[in-house]
Design an enzyme around this catalytic site. Structure first.
Site, PDB file in Angstrom:
ATOM      1  N   TYR A   1       0.876  -1.176   0.000  1.00 11.05           N
ATOM      2  CA  TYR A   1       0.000   0.000   0.000  1.00 11.05           C
ATOM      3  C   TYR A   1       0.905   1.217   0.000  1.00 11.05           C
ATOM      4  O   TYR A   1       1.570   1.505   0.986  1.00 11.05           O
ATOM      5  CB  TYR A   1      -0.904  -0.050   1.241  1.00 11.05           C
ATOM      6  CG  TYR A   1      -1.885   1.097   1.415  1.00 11.05           C
ATOM      7  CD1 TYR A   1      -2.011   2.125   0.491  1.00 11.05           C
ATOM      8  CD2 TYR A   1      -2.703   1.129   2.539  1.00 11.05           C
ATOM      9  CE1 TYR A   1      -2.912   3.146   0.672  1.00 11.05           C
ATOM     10  CE2 TYR A   1      -3.612   2.158   2.742  1.00 11.05           C
ATOM     11  CZ  TYR A   1      -3.713   3.162   1.804  1.00 11.05           C
ATOM     12  OH  TYR A   1      -4.610   4.189   2.001  1.00 11.05           O
TER      13      TYR A   1
ATOM     14  N   LYS B   1      -1.301  -1.292  -4.100  1.00 12.22           N
ATOM     15  CA  LYS B   1      -2.393  -0.322  -4.046  1.00 12.22           C
ATOM     16  C   LYS B   1      -1.756   1.045  -4.173  1.00 12.22           C
ATOM     17  O   LYS B   1      -1.051   1.510  -3.267  1.00 12.22           O
ATOM     18  CB  LYS B   1      -3.159  -0.434  -2.715  1.00 12.22           C
ATOM     19  CG  LYS B   1      -4.202   0.669  -2.540  1.00 12.22           C
ATOM     20  CD  LYS B   1      -4.881   0.645  -1.173  1.00 12.22           C
ATOM     21  CE  LYS B   1      -5.829   1.842  -1.059  1.00 12.22           C
ATOM     22  NZ  LYS B   1      -6.514   1.891   0.241  1.00 12.22           N
TER      23      LYS B   1
END
Length: 311
Positions: free
Chosen positions: A151, A179
């Site tokens: 992330y 992400k």
């Protein structure tokens, strides 16, 4: 409003059973009772409702799920609840962010034990780690055995997973996807050049179309919590290159989707859920209900979307 399960068709199969982080993985909000205890029954119903209404899976214990405010017992139970409600643990990607790498690995091990299919991991988020520390952090958590989705949120963590660093993490065998929340859509192309085997996931709702066109294979999503059917239509048209469908929808929704990237995103999405007839509700301190111009803006954008028939 009743929380009785919404009648719906059988959920569609996962886009790729071997890579369950593909498709729409909703970063779920967490329903709280008036006394701010977790309403696990409402959460289970919400997970099942999202999957029945076009989403592929859920991401519990992300920032939208207020994981920083949960006790260890609550955090573990949220994962178990999500796996049970999803009906298939592959559809669940728990967030395993923690202050220490050892603690993050323990959360990854808990996710594996609960039957989850993958995990989502921030870089160290209380220490501005250098590359060596970041690589060791991801290798430690990957050792738990579940596929790790990185992330990248340099806005909040102050650690930037640049395309070059992502390529090294992928070559290390530590991550399967990223992400991307930097907001810089140009990075999609550099990531594809430097790490062609690394899956790109849309990390912010308000760059969905740009990253879908650039080759994203998934979306870790916020606003499907309130409008899953329309968001699923938008995402699937965007990744298919159907701009005739996707662009008008994206334009119509963008005043709402951009709240996913703002400081007040948790309260904003929960308010939109309330307006859409879903159990959004309160947030735990230090987050407090929206007021003034911010509340008015979220309310207006949500009411516009609902008036246009989005759901």
């Amino acid at each position: 409003m009743s929380l009785a399960p919404t009648p719906a068709p059988t959920p569609a199969p996962l886009p790729d059973r071997r890579r369950p982080w593909h498709g729409i993985m909703v970063a779920t909000t967490l329903p709280m009772r008036p006394d701010l205890t977790v309403d696990y029954d409402a959460y289970a119903e919400h997970v099942a409702w999202l999957i029945a209404n076009g989403c592929d899976g859920v991401v519990p214990n992300g920032s939208l799920g207020e994981y920083q405010t949960l006790t260890d017992e609550e955090r573990a139970r949220v994962v178990r609840t999500a796996v049970e409600a999803a009906g298939d643990g592959a559809r669940v990607m728990p967030g395993v962010a923690a202050y220490g790498s050892a603690e993050a690995r323990r959360w990854a091990e808990q996710a594996a034990e609960a039957g989850a299919g993958s995990v989502l991991l921030l870089p160290p988020n209380a220490y501005r780690a250098d590359e060596q520390a970041v690589r060791a952090h991801y290798a430690e958590v990957a050792g738990a055995g579940l596929p790790v989705v990185a992330y990248n949120n340099p806005i909040d963590t102050k650690v930037d997973l640049t395309p070059a660093l992502l390529a090294r993490l992928h070559n290390d065998g530590s991550i399967v996807a990223v992400k991307e929340f930097s907001g810089d859509v140009r990075r999609a192309y550099e990531i594809a050049e430097l790490a062609p085997g690394l899956d790109l996931l849309i990390g912010a709702d308000d760059v969905l179309l740009e990253l879908a066109v650039a080759g994203a294979v998934g979306w870790i999503a916020g606003y499907p919590n309130a409008l899953p059917t329309t968001c699923a239509t938008l995402y699937r048209a965007a990744v298919a290159g159907d701009l005739e469908t996707a662009l008008p929808l994206y334009t119509s929704l963008h005043s709402l989707l951009r709240w996913d990237s703002k400081t007040e995103f948790v309260q904003a999405i929960k308010l939109s859920m309330d307006l859409a007839g879903r159990p959004g509700g309160a947030t735990r301190p230090p987050r407090f209900p929206l007021t003034g111009d911010v509340e008015a803006a979220v309310r207006a954008a949500t009411e516009k979307a609902l008036a246009e028939g989005h759901h």
